[in-house]
Scaffold this motif. Structure first.
Motif, mmCIF file in Angstrom:
data_model
loop_
_atom_site.group_PDB
_atom_site.id
_atom_site.type_symbol
_atom_site.label_atom_id
_atom_site.label_comp_id
_atom_site.label_asym_id
_atom_site.label_seq_id
_atom_site.Cartn_x
_atom_site.Cartn_y
_atom_site.Cartn_z
ATOM 1 N N ARG A 69 0.934 -1.219 0.047
ATOM 2 C CA ARG A 69 0.176 -0.031 -0.094
ATOM 3 C C ARG A 69 0.752 1.421 0.021
ATOM 4 O O ARG A 69 0.463 2.145 0.717
ATOM 5 C CB ARG A 69 -0.967 0.037 1.071
ATOM 6 C CG ARG A 69 -1.916 -1.067 1.322
ATOM 7 C CD ARG A 69 -3.122 -1.034 2.105
ATOM 8 N NE ARG A 69 -3.855 -2.227 2.019
ATOM 9 C CZ ARG A 69 -5.121 -2.249 1.288
ATOM 10 N NH1 ARG A 69 -5.106 -1.433 0.389
ATOM 11 N NH2 ARG A 69 -5.555 -3.246 1.274
ATOM 12 N N TYR A 70 2.157 1.224 -0.791
ATOM 13 C CA TYR A 70 2.771 2.617 -1.075
ATOM 14 C C TYR A 70 2.157 3.015 -2.243
ATOM 15 O O TYR A 70 1.820 2.438 -3.081
ATOM 16 C CB TYR A 70 4.290 2.225 -1.045
ATOM 17 C CG TYR A 70 4.932 1.856 -0.062
ATOM 18 C CD1 TYR A 70 5.590 2.851 0.634
ATOM 19 C CD2 TYR A 70 4.960 0.699 0.788
ATOM 20 C CE1 TYR A 70 6.181 2.827 1.801
ATOM 21 C CE2 TYR A 70 5.573 0.314 1.964
ATOM 22 C CZ TYR A 70 6.416 1.359 2.554
ATOM 23 O OH TYR A 70 7.030 1.427 3.611
ATOM 24 N N THR A 71 2.273 4.477 -2.333
ATOM 25 C CA THR A 71 1.930 5.372 -3.390
ATOM 26 C C THR A 71 2.972 6.403 -3.421
ATOM 27 O O THR A 71 3.147 7.170 -2.664
ATOM 28 C CB THR A 71 0.643 5.914 -3.292
ATOM 29 O OG1 THR A 71 -0.261 4.759 -2.910
ATOM 30 C CG2 THR A 71 0.298 6.607 -4.611
ATOM 31 N N LYS A 72 3.628 6.498 -4.597
ATOM 32 C CA LYS A 72 4.536 7.594 -5.007
ATOM 33 C C LYS A 72 3.584 8.713 -5.346
ATOM 34 O O LYS A 72 2.773 8.782 -6.202
ATOM 35 C CB LYS A 72 5.420 7.135 -6.318
ATOM 36 C CG LYS A 72 6.415 8.231 -6.485
ATOM 37 C CD LYS A 72 7.386 7.725 -7.452
ATOM 38 C CE LYS A 72 6.661 7.778 -8.813
ATOM 39 N NZ LYS A 72 7.263 7.773 -10.020
ATOM 40 N N THR A 73 3.912 9.871 -4.885
ATOM 41 C CA THR A 73 3.314 11.312 -5.200
ATOM 42 C C THR A 73 3.945 12.171 -5.791
ATOM 43 O O THR A 73 3.395 13.037 -6.511
ATOM 44 C CB THR A 73 2.637 11.676 -4.024
ATOM 45 O OG1 THR A 73 3.630 12.092 -2.975
ATOM 46 C CG2 THR A 73 1.520 10.738 -3.344
ATOM 47 N N HIS A 84 2.231 6.009 2.667
ATOM 48 C CA HIS A 84 1.988 4.788 3.024
ATOM 49 C C HIS A 84 0.463 4.646 3.981
ATOM 50 O O HIS A 84 0.473 5.139 4.757
ATOM 51 C CB HIS A 84 3.381 3.944 4.040
ATOM 52 C CG HIS A 84 2.886 2.579 4.349
ATOM 53 N ND1 HIS A 84 2.367 2.336 5.584
ATOM 54 C CD2 HIS A 84 2.976 1.230 3.655
ATOM 55 C CE1 HIS A 84 2.452 1.152 5.773
ATOM 56 N NE2 HIS A 84 2.573 0.525 4.545
ATOM 57 N N THR A 85 0.011 3.673 3.413
ATOM 58 C CA THR A 85 -1.560 3.397 3.854
ATOM 59 C C THR A 85 -1.346 2.087 4.752
ATOM 60 O O THR A 85 -0.948 1.091 4.161
ATOM 61 C CB THR A 85 -2.692 3.202 3.018
ATOM 62 O OG1 THR A 85 -2.685 4.467 2.054
ATOM 63 C CG2 THR A 85 -4.232 3.159 3.651
ATOM 64 N N THR A 86 -1.789 1.840 5.933
ATOM 65 C CA THR A 86 -1.698 0.809 6.887
ATOM 66 C C THR A 86 -2.697 -0.236 6.119
ATOM 67 O O THR A 86 -3.598 -0.015 5.537
ATOM 68 C CB THR A 86 -2.073 1.226 8.497
ATOM 69 O OG1 THR A 86 -3.319 1.648 8.438
ATOM 70 C CG2 THR A 86 -1.291 2.041 8.825
ATOM 71 N N PRO A 87 -2.284 -1.584 6.502
ATOM 72 C CA PRO A 87 -3.097 -2.474 5.852
ATOM 73 C C PRO A 87 -4.737 -2.327 6.344
ATOM 74 O O PRO A 87 -5.370 -3.051 5.693
ATOM 75 C CB PRO A 87 -2.407 -4.057 6.809
ATOM 76 C CG PRO A 87 -1.254 -3.458 6.784
ATOM 77 C CD PRO A 87 -1.265 -1.865 7.299
ATOM 78 N N ASP A 88 -4.970 -1.993 7.447
ATOM 79 C CA ASP A 88 -6.411 -1.637 7.909
ATOM 80 C C ASP A 88 -7.090 -0.725 7.240
ATOM 81 O O ASP A 88 -8.247 -0.202 7.756
ATOM 82 C CB ASP A 88 -6.521 -1.873 9.570
ATOM 83 C CG ASP A 88 -5.900 -0.530 9.932
ATOM 84 O OD1 ASP A 88 -5.410 0.384 9.152
ATOM 85 O OD2 ASP A 88 -5.839 -0.621 11.375
ATOM 86 N N LEU A 89 -6.197 0.232 6.559
ATOM 87 C CA LEU A 89 -6.826 1.457 5.618
ATOM 88 C C LEU A 89 -7.229 2.467 6.723
ATOM 89 O O LEU A 89 -8.019 3.222 6.182
ATOM 90 C CB LEU A 89 -7.923 1.016 4.760
ATOM 91 C CG LEU A 89 -7.832 -0.056 4.031
ATOM 92 C CD1 LEU A 89 -8.881 -0.169 2.970
ATOM 93 C CD2 LEU A 89 -6.630 0.194 2.702
#
Length: 168
Positions: A69-73, A84-89
């Motif tokens: 759940r990584y996203t390059k901005t 980075h978004t935690t697994p539980d969102l």
């Protein structure tokens, strides 16, 4: 009795958020982390490895870990910004890594912060979001590797477990 318990709980939560009753130098006031790394590599190499690791961990499949759940901005030759978004969102940690090179040594300055304004603790997730990219890209095995951070600039650094997600 319920009113009294509710008032006491509210007071304790407010004190915790303000850091009252705790050592003020223990952690930052907001769930966040600052860390510095050095590598005997070009910053171009360091940048490419981190960028590629972010791409490799973009998907939602975490297993029981947090390496997903990584996203390059944003990225250019001098910096990379991602989240980075935690697994539980439930939580999003936004971080920036700035690179500078001198005499064949790449210095990387990382800064991460939980996007929720009222976040005080994070079980080291801000540190882990950046640290896991370093380890995943094997930069921790590079010649000249050093890491500099601590509890005073990195929430719950000394108790962080970067392999398993620990809900807050």
């Amino acid at each position: 009795m319920l009113v009294k318990v509710t008032i006491i709980c509210g007071f304790l939560i407010a004190c915790a958020k303000l850091g009252l009753g705790a050592d003020q130098t223990s952690y930052p006031q907001h769930a966040s982390c600052k860390a510095d790394w050095t590598f005997a590599l070009s910053c171009t190499e360091v940048h490419h490895r981190i960028r590629d690791q972010v791409k490799a961990w973009m998907g939602p499949d975490c297993g029981d870990g947090i390496k997903c759940r990584y996203t390059k901005t944003f990225a250019n030759s001098e910096a990379l910004r991602a989240k980075h978004t935690t697994p539980d969102l439930k939580h999003v940690d936004v971080f920036t890594m700035v690179l500078s090179e001198s005499d064949g040594i790449c210095k990387l300055k990382g800064s991460s912060s939980r996007s929720a304004k009222d976040a005080v603790f994070d079980n080291g997730a801000n540190y882990c979001a950046m640290h896991n990219l370093i380890v995943g890209s094997k930069l921790n095995e590079a010649e000249g590797y050093t890491e500099n951070t601590g509890d005073n600039v990195c929430t719950q650094y000394s108790s962080a477990n970067c392999d398993v997600y620990q809900p807050v």
